[in-house]
Design a protein around this motif. Structure first.
Motif, short mmCIF file in Angstrom:
data_model
loop_
_atom_site.label_atom_id
_atom_site.label_comp_id
_atom_site.label_asym_id
_atom_site.label_seq_id
_atom_site.Cartn_x
_atom_site.Cartn_y
_atom_site.Cartn_z
N HIS A 11 4.97 -1.03 4.52
CA HIS A 11 5.67 0.25 4.17
C HIS A 11 4.35 0.29 2.52
O HIS A 11 3.79 -0.85 2.11
N LEU A 13 4.55 2.21 -1.21
CA LEU A 13 5.13 3.20 -2.42
C LEU A 13 3.83 3.62 -3.23
O LEU A 13 2.79 3.22 -3.70
N LEU A 28 9.54 -1.95 -3.49
CA LEU A 28 8.90 -2.43 -2.63
C LEU A 28 9.67 -2.69 -0.86
O LEU A 28 9.70 -2.98 -0.63
#
Length: 56
Positions: A11, A13, A28
């Motif tokens: 992931h 951000l 996060l």
């Protein structure tokens, strides 16, 4: 960016340049669906890992 133990990105951000890294750590970690140790473990998967290695 959140990566697994092999360095595979999981992931990411994106924030402004003046946002401190520590403010975005909890959001996060919340993007991760869960941490599973073994497929045969009973109960719900954990949401946070036991250990975390961070780098700026």
């Amino acid at each position: 960016m959140l990566c697994d133990r092999n360095g595979l990105p999981l992931h990411a951000l994106v924030t402004g340049a003046n946002t401190h890294d520590s403010r975005m750590l909890a959001p996060l970690l919340d993007t991760d669906p869960g941490v599973r140790e073994h497929a045969r473990c009973p109960g719900r998967p954990r949401r946070r890992p036991d250990t975390l290695h961070a780098d700026k």
